[in-house]
Design a protein around this motif. Sequence first.
Motif, PDB file in Angstrom:
ATOM      1  N   GLY A   1      42.601  36.947  31.814  1.00 18.87           N
ATOM      2  CA  GLY A   1      43.782  36.134  32.047  1.00 18.87           C
ATOM      3  C   GLY A   1      43.879  35.677  33.483  1.00 18.87           C
ATOM      4  O   GLY A   1      44.919  35.183  33.903  1.00 18.87           O
ATOM      5  N   LEU A   2      42.814  35.856  34.260  1.00 20.89           N
ATOM      6  CA  LEU A   2      42.791  35.501  35.672  1.00 20.89           C
ATOM      7  C   LEU A   2      41.629  34.555  35.916  1.00 20.89           C
ATOM      8  O   LEU A   2      40.467  34.920  35.732  1.00 20.89           O
ATOM      9  CB  LEU A   2      42.624  36.776  36.510  1.00 20.89           C
ATOM     10  CG  LEU A   2      42.676  36.645  38.025  1.00 20.89           C
ATOM     11  CD1 LEU A   2      44.064  36.243  38.485  1.00 20.89           C
ATOM     12  CD2 LEU A   2      42.278  37.971  38.679  1.00 20.89           C
ATOM     13  N   SER A   3      41.934  33.329  36.324  1.00 17.16           N
ATOM     14  CA  SER A   3      40.872  32.342  36.528  1.00 17.16           C
ATOM     15  C   SER A   3      40.074  32.669  37.783  1.00 17.16           C
ATOM     16  O   SER A   3      40.524  33.392  38.673  1.00 17.16           O
ATOM     17  CB  SER A   3      41.473  30.943  36.664  1.00 17.16           C
ATOM     18  OG  SER A   3      42.159  30.813  37.904  1.00 17.16           O
ATOM     19  N   ARG A   4      38.867  32.112  37.843  1.00 16.31           N
ATOM     20  CA  ARG A   4      38.017  32.353  39.007  1.00 16.31           C
ATOM     21  C   ARG A   4      38.648  31.781  40.266  1.00 16.31           C
ATOM     22  O   ARG A   4      38.580  32.401  41.340  1.00 16.31           O
ATOM     23  CB  ARG A   4      36.644  31.716  38.779  1.00 16.31           C
ATOM     24  CG  ARG A   4      35.681  31.901  39.953  1.00 16.31           C
ATOM     25  CD  ARG A   4      34.290  31.423  39.616  1.00 16.31           C
ATOM     26  NE  ARG A   4      33.713  32.191  38.516  1.00 16.31           N
ATOM     27  CZ  ARG A   4      32.508  31.971  38.012  1.00 16.31           C
ATOM     28  NH1 ARG A   4      31.760  30.988  38.491  1.00 16.31           N
ATOM     29  NH2 ARG A   4      32.047  32.719  37.028  1.00 16.31           N
ATOM     30  N   GLY A   5      39.297  30.633  40.143  1.00 13.07           N
ATOM     31  CA  GLY A   5      39.935  30.026  41.314  1.00 13.07           C
ATOM     32  C   GLY A   5      41.045  30.899  41.877  1.00 13.07           C
ATOM     33  O   GLY A   5      41.158  31.066  43.099  1.00 13.07           O
ATOM     34  N   ILE A   6      41.876  31.463  41.009  1.00 16.75           N
ATOM     35  CA  ILE A   6      42.952  32.334  41.484  1.00 16.75           C
ATOM     36  C   ILE A   6      42.375  33.610  42.086  1.00 16.75           C
ATOM     37  O   ILE A   6      42.856  34.106  43.108  1.00 16.75           O
ATOM     38  CB  ILE A   6      43.932  32.649  40.336  1.00 16.75           C
ATOM     39  CG1 ILE A   6      44.678  31.376  39.912  1.00 16.75           C
ATOM     40  CG2 ILE A   6      44.929  33.724  40.751  1.00 16.75           C
ATOM     41  CD1 ILE A   6      45.634  31.584  38.757  1.00 16.75           C
ATOM     42  N   THR A   7      41.327  34.144  41.457  1.00 17.57           N
ATOM     43  CA  THR A   7      40.695  35.352  41.997  1.00 17.57           C
ATOM     44  C   THR A   7      40.175  35.110  43.406  1.00 17.57           C
ATOM     45  O   THR A   7      40.375  35.927  44.315  1.00 17.57           O
ATOM     46  CB  THR A   7      39.531  35.808  41.096  1.00 17.57           C
ATOM     47  OG1 THR A   7      39.998  35.976  39.759  1.00 17.57           O
ATOM     48  CG2 THR A   7      38.947  37.110  41.590  1.00 17.57           C
ATOM     49  N   LEU A   8      39.509  33.976  43.610  1.00 17.75           N
ATOM     50  CA  LEU A   8      38.988  33.655  44.941  1.00 17.75           C
ATOM     51  C   LEU A   8      40.122  33.441  45.940  1.00 17.75           C
ATOM     52  O   LEU A   8      40.016  33.832  47.114  1.00 17.75           O
ATOM     53  CB  LEU A   8      38.109  32.407  44.871  1.00 17.75           C
ATOM     54  CG  LEU A   8      36.776  32.584  44.127  1.00 17.75           C
ATOM     55  CD1 LEU A   8      36.041  31.253  44.014  1.00 17.75           C
ATOM     56  CD2 LEU A   8      35.896  33.621  44.827  1.00 17.75           C
ATOM     57  N   THR A   9      41.218  32.841  45.475  1.00 15.39           N
ATOM     58  CA  THR A   9      42.368  32.660  46.351  1.00 15.39           C
ATOM     59  C   THR A   9      42.961  33.995  46.761  1.00 15.39           C
ATOM     60  O   THR A   9      43.335  34.205  47.922  1.00 15.39           O
ATOM     61  CB  THR A   9      43.442  31.799  45.664  1.00 15.39           C
ATOM     62  OG1 THR A   9      42.876  30.547  45.279  1.00 15.39           O
ATOM     63  CG2 THR A   9      44.617  31.543  46.599  1.00 15.39           C
ATOM     64  N   PHE A  10      43.053  34.920  45.813  1.00  9.46           N
ATOM     65  CA  PHE A  10      43.526  36.269  46.131  1.00  9.46           C
ATOM     66  C   PHE A  10      42.597  36.927  47.159  1.00  9.46           C
ATOM     67  O   PHE A  10      43.055  37.640  48.059  1.00  9.46           O
ATOM     68  CB  PHE A  10      43.579  37.126  44.868  1.00  9.46           C
ATOM     69  CG  PHE A  10      44.755  36.849  43.968  1.00  9.46           C
ATOM     70  CD1 PHE A  10      45.692  35.873  44.282  1.00  9.46           C
ATOM     71  CD2 PHE A  10      44.931  37.561  42.794  1.00  9.46           C
ATOM     72  CE1 PHE A  10      46.773  35.615  43.450  1.00  9.46           C
ATOM     73  CE2 PHE A  10      46.009  37.328  41.963  1.00  9.46           C
ATOM     74  CZ  PHE A  10      46.930  36.347  42.291  1.00  9.46           C
ATOM     75  N   ALA A  11      41.287  36.713  47.002  1.00  2.00           N
ATOM     76  CA  ALA A  11      40.324  37.305  47.945  1.00  2.00           C
ATOM     77  C   ALA A  11      40.523  36.736  49.346  1.00  2.00           C
ATOM     78  O   ALA A  11      40.494  37.482  50.342  1.00  2.00           O
ATOM     79  CB  ALA A  11      38.901  37.043  47.464  1.00  2.00           C
ATOM     80  N   VAL A  12      40.742  35.427  49.452  1.00  3.16           N
ATOM     81  CA  VAL A  12      40.983  34.804  50.756  1.00  3.16           C
ATOM     82  C   VAL A  12      42.287  35.325  51.358  1.00  3.16           C
ATOM     83  O   VAL A  12      42.354  35.646  52.556  1.00  3.16           O
ATOM     84  CB  VAL A  12      41.020  33.271  50.614  1.00  3.16           C
ATOM     85  CG1 VAL A  12      41.491  32.618  51.909  1.00  3.16           C
ATOM     86  CG2 VAL A  12      39.645  32.733  50.229  1.00  3.16           C
ATOM     87  N   ALA A  13      43.323  35.417  50.528  1.00  5.67           N
ATOM     88  CA  ALA A  13      44.606  35.929  51.013  1.00  5.67           C
ATOM     89  C   ALA A  13      44.469  37.366  51.486  1.00  5.67           C
ATOM     90  O   ALA A  13      45.028  37.759  52.523  1.00  5.67           O
ATOM     91  CB  ALA A  13      45.656  35.829  49.905  1.00  5.67           C
ATOM     92  N   GLY A  14      43.706  38.174  50.738  1.00 11.01           N
ATOM     93  CA  GLY A  14      43.474  39.550  51.161  1.00 11.01           C
ATOM     94  C   GLY A  14      42.730  39.616  52.482  1.00 11.01           C
ATOM     95  O   GLY A  14      43.050  40.432  53.354  1.00 11.01           O
ATOM     96  N   ALA A  15      41.730  38.737  52.653  1.00  7.64           N
ATOM     97  CA  ALA A  15      40.957  38.715  53.894  1.00  7.64           C
ATOM     98  C   ALA A  15      41.842  38.349  55.085  1.00  7.64           C
ATOM     99  O   ALA A  15      41.773  38.988  56.147  1.00  7.64           O
ATOM    100  CB  ALA A  15      39.808  37.714  53.769  1.00  7.64           C
ATOM    101  N   LEU A  16      42.682  37.328  54.928  1.00  7.85           N
ATOM    102  CA  LEU A  16      43.522  36.875  56.038  1.00  7.85           C
ATOM    103  C   LEU A  16      44.575  37.903  56.420  1.00  7.85           C
ATOM    104  O   LEU A  16      44.897  38.063  57.602  1.00  7.85           O
ATOM    105  CB  LEU A  16      44.193  35.543  55.672  1.00  7.85           C
ATOM    106  CG  LEU A  16      43.267  34.334  55.527  1.00  7.85           C
ATOM    107  CD1 LEU A  16      44.054  33.097  55.114  1.00  7.85           C
ATOM    108  CD2 LEU A  16      42.517  34.066  56.831  1.00  7.85           C
ATOM    109  N   THR A  17      45.116  38.597  55.433  1.00  8.30           N
ATOM    110  CA  THR A  17      46.177  39.556  55.750  1.00  8.30           C
ATOM    111  C   THR A  17      45.622  40.878  56.277  1.00  8.30           C
ATOM    112  O   THR A  17      46.170  41.460  57.208  1.00  8.30           O
ATOM    113  CB  THR A  17      47.072  39.798  54.522  1.00  8.30           C
ATOM    114  OG1 THR A  17      46.263  40.060  53.364  1.00  8.30           O
ATOM    115  CG2 THR A  17      47.940  38.580  54.243  1.00  8.30           C
TER     116      THR A  17
END
Length: 400
Positions: free
Chosen positions: A13-29
């Motif tokens: 239920g989680l698209s690849r685009g959202i997963t990558l966005t979460f990864a970027v957000a995790g990296a920045l924070t």
Amino acid sequence: MTVEAPPAPGRSGLSRGITLTFAVAGALTVANIYFPQPLLDAIASGLGVSDSAAGLVAMAAQVGYAIGISLVVPLADAARLRRLVTVLLVLTTAGLLAAAAAPNLATLTVATVALSTTTVIPQILMPTAASMAGPEHSGRAVGTIGIGLTLGSTLSRTLSGTVVELSDDWRTAYLVAAVLTGGLVLFLPRLLPERRRGSGEGVPYRKLIGSMPGLLVAHAELRLSAYLGATVSAAFAAFWATLAFHLAGPSFGKGVAWAGLFGLFSLPAALLSYSAGRLSDERGPYFGNMLALGCAGVAFLLLGTAGDTSMAALVIGANLLVYGGNCTQIANQVRIFRLDERIRARLNTLFMLVSFVGGAVGTMIGTALYQAYGWTGMVLGCSGFLFLAAGGLVRGRRLG
């Protein structure tokens, strides 16, 4: 109220685009915890304090992050995620701006504790992504976000140092971090569900916090994951805590910058660790833990036999350790995220806290062993931590 339909069986239920966005957000924070470390000398000069006093900033970041994991992350089990993440991003941005404008070390230290307490977005995204992805794909989601955290913690040190060198002002790094963190407010909350599936609406905060000791008692899977996380983190932290001393010693005679370069040298292993999430999905967390311990064991065997004189052995060993460390964290989180969806944030809080303590203990023991017995003593101590981890894994094999 609109009820979100569950994903079809066998599909995420989680698209690849959202997963990558979460990864970027995790990296920045997560970068907000680590980017000040290379700036300590510039901060000391700019504020007119000693190097040891400036070191309080790095310690304040770790203290604040531990407080945030303990007291903020559990809210994700009951709060509205979009509102919670928005508030945390705004508060973190405000803390970064306050740090950039700090007139003295006391203000900077307080601002660092505050912004580190609220920059716990990655530990909220992990259980949320696991719920959105579903049990068959949670490992891939956790693995992708984990890569983001590794890249954020590693590259932030390099990038912040570059920003300060170009601008000749340590405050610029805080301003850049504030812009990047604040920018997440524009899109990250929109990608989150209003609430995580199965979360408890309206659960009092005191009940959330008070329930955590009982969760550790009730769930053997959590105890196993926390134990493995602590022991492997201890070995991992001992290596990195003593690496700079070893590189500066007579065998290599390298400067401090070389210790920072090892973060870049180990990026291949960080990127390859995505496979750990897929393996945990397909073969179970136990296999991921076995693979992690195997990699770490080979790493310390190589470091013990050749790492005293060979730079190549150090680089290869560091890559094996990074891959093993990431594998074990992903496998452990996949194991606990298979438990009750209603308590996933609190499970992650407990897991991260115990792992954090393990890393702190490993740092102290590894440093003491290195000072007393040199590189070989540190390697033997780390091997002891891995032996403890292996014993726990064998005993907990039935838990998967």
